[in-house]
Write an enzyme that holds these catalytic residues in place. Sequence first.
Site, PDB file in Angstrom:
ATOM      1  N   LYS A  90       0.833  -1.203   0.000  1.00 44.46           N
ATOM      2  CA  LYS A  90       0.000   0.000   0.000  1.00 44.46           C
ATOM      3  C   LYS A  90       0.867   1.252   0.000  1.00 44.46           C
ATOM      4  O   LYS A  90       2.076   1.198   0.251  1.00 44.46           O
ATOM      5  CB  LYS A  90      -0.929  -0.017   1.219  1.00 44.46           C
ATOM      6  CG  LYS A  90      -0.203  -0.062   2.554  1.00 44.46           C
ATOM      7  CD  LYS A  90      -1.178  -0.223   3.708  1.00 44.46           C
ATOM      8  CE  LYS A  90      -0.429  -0.291   5.043  1.00 44.46           C
ATOM      9  NZ  LYS A  90      -1.341  -0.405   6.190  1.00 44.46           N
ATOM     10  N   ARG A 122     -11.461  -0.776  14.261  1.00 41.99           N
ATOM     11  CA  ARG A 122     -11.060   0.105  13.162  1.00 41.99           C
ATOM     12  C   ARG A 122     -11.799  -0.305  11.893  1.00 41.99           C
ATOM     13  O   ARG A 122     -12.644   0.422  11.403  1.00 41.99           O
ATOM     14  CB  ARG A 122      -9.533   0.061  12.977  1.00 41.99           C
ATOM     15  CG  ARG A 122      -8.998   1.141  12.080  1.00 41.99           C
ATOM     16  CD  ARG A 122      -7.489   1.133  11.984  1.00 41.99           C
ATOM     17  NE  ARG A 122      -6.962  -0.078  11.376  1.00 41.99           N
ATOM     18  CZ  ARG A 122      -5.691  -0.217  10.971  1.00 41.99           C
ATOM     19  NH1 ARG A 122      -4.831   0.780  11.149  1.00 41.99           N
ATOM     20  NH2 ARG A 122      -5.278  -1.334  10.425  1.00 41.99           N
ATOM     21  N   TYR A 131      17.658  29.479  11.180  1.00 32.49           N
ATOM     22  CA  TYR A 131      16.533  30.238  11.730  1.00 32.49           C
ATOM     23  C   TYR A 131      16.540  30.235  13.249  1.00 32.49           C
ATOM     24  O   TYR A 131      16.799  29.226  13.897  1.00 32.49           O
ATOM     25  CB  TYR A 131      15.209  29.625  11.259  1.00 32.49           C
ATOM     26  CG  TYR A 131      14.855  29.917   9.823  1.00 32.49           C
ATOM     27  CD1 TYR A 131      14.705  31.221   9.366  1.00 32.49           C
ATOM     28  CD2 TYR A 131      14.652  28.875   8.924  1.00 32.49           C
ATOM     29  CE1 TYR A 131      14.365  31.471   8.050  1.00 32.49           C
ATOM     30  CE2 TYR A 131      14.300  29.122   7.608  1.00 32.49           C
ATOM     31  CZ  TYR A 131      14.167  30.422   7.180  1.00 32.49           C
ATOM     32  OH  TYR A 131      13.819  30.676   5.872  1.00 32.49           O
ATOM     33  N   MET A 183      12.777  24.260   5.276  1.00 36.42           N
ATOM     34  CA  MET A 183      11.988  23.576   4.253  1.00 36.42           C
ATOM     35  C   MET A 183      12.858  22.838   3.251  1.00 36.42           C
ATOM     36  O   MET A 183      12.553  21.710   2.844  1.00 36.42           O
ATOM     37  CB  MET A 183      11.082  24.566   3.527  1.00 36.42           C
ATOM     38  CG  MET A 183      10.193  23.901   2.481  1.00 36.42           C
ATOM     39  SD  MET A 183       9.113  25.043   1.604  1.00 36.42           S
ATOM     40  CE  MET A 183       7.966  25.489   2.900  1.00 36.42           C
TER      41      MET A 183
END
Length: 345
Positions: free
Chosen positions: A33, A128, A242, A290
């Site tokens: 999956k 579930r 940062y 990022m």
Amino acid sequence: MSTGHLTIDLNAIAENWRTLDAMTAADTAAVVKADCYGLGVEPITRALARAGARRFFVAAAEEGAAVRAALGPGPMIGVFSGHMAGDSTLIRNNDLTPMLNSVDQVLRHFESLPQQSFGLQLDTGMNRLGMEPAEWAALREPVLQQMPAMIMSHLACADEPDHFMNAKQLRSFREMTEGLDIPCSLSATGGILLGSDYHFDVVRPGIGLYGARPYEAGRPAVTLELPVIQTREVQPGETVGYGNTWTAQRPARIATVSAGYADGLFRALASTLGLWHGDTRCPIAGRISMDLISVDITALGDEAPDYLTMLGAHQGVDDLGDAAGTIGYEILTSLGARYSRSYQS
């Protein structure tokens, strides 16, 4: 090259499947999956088929169609989410086997695709997916008359061998499948490691194919190398990144590599993680941003590496999971689309 490079070892994945298969007398499937846990459905499913896998499982019918396109006719492709509204054409055209989870799904499947293979998923306590015992008792006889391909359930705590839930679910599954002459399946990777009582007729390893927990003995299948864009000298008292969260305590060399949280390397990794050059660990300096990570390479002396290793011999997806306060599954499935990729076979 300005992006990281991800190497996927198909031989390791195939070997892990064969080793897990050797642990059981059951038929060993492969859970593929989420694009084979983010690593690429076509090359990995084909490698697993060459290794001997003849049953595959996905989360959704759309994923099943991609696996069928990669493998062609023959192997069984089970769909954990069952037969959802709007899936009939995908299921029929790709010869998928939905694991029906509810009364509604049973009715939908029998009405729209009465000749199509199907399985049943039972809820043994995870709450579930799957039919609860009372639902199953009411539908058992009419469903069995349609000859399901498989009946399955899923363990909630298999990665904790001593957890009481394992034995509880095993008892429930045995009670719900007693007397059936149909393939039964309870275990994914963790259940295989619990021993033969949990194996039944089919086992379904997923994360273990990549050598991650709970299959500690498996071969890691992923290497991630990040290119160095720039290096600089930093003096005591100067800061990096940062928020000024890292301050040089001595003269230091800082390498900036191309990757960040947009590439699945979570910001939380920065506080405890390092990258590697050969056998030398180089700690992260400051915050992961990022697109960039700054790394203290002072220990390398004057050496100027072209890349540093995030995932490799010294550090795997479980190590990154620990550092980020999560699990290896999340790291593996989050590795970003910007990496170039190659497959070793």
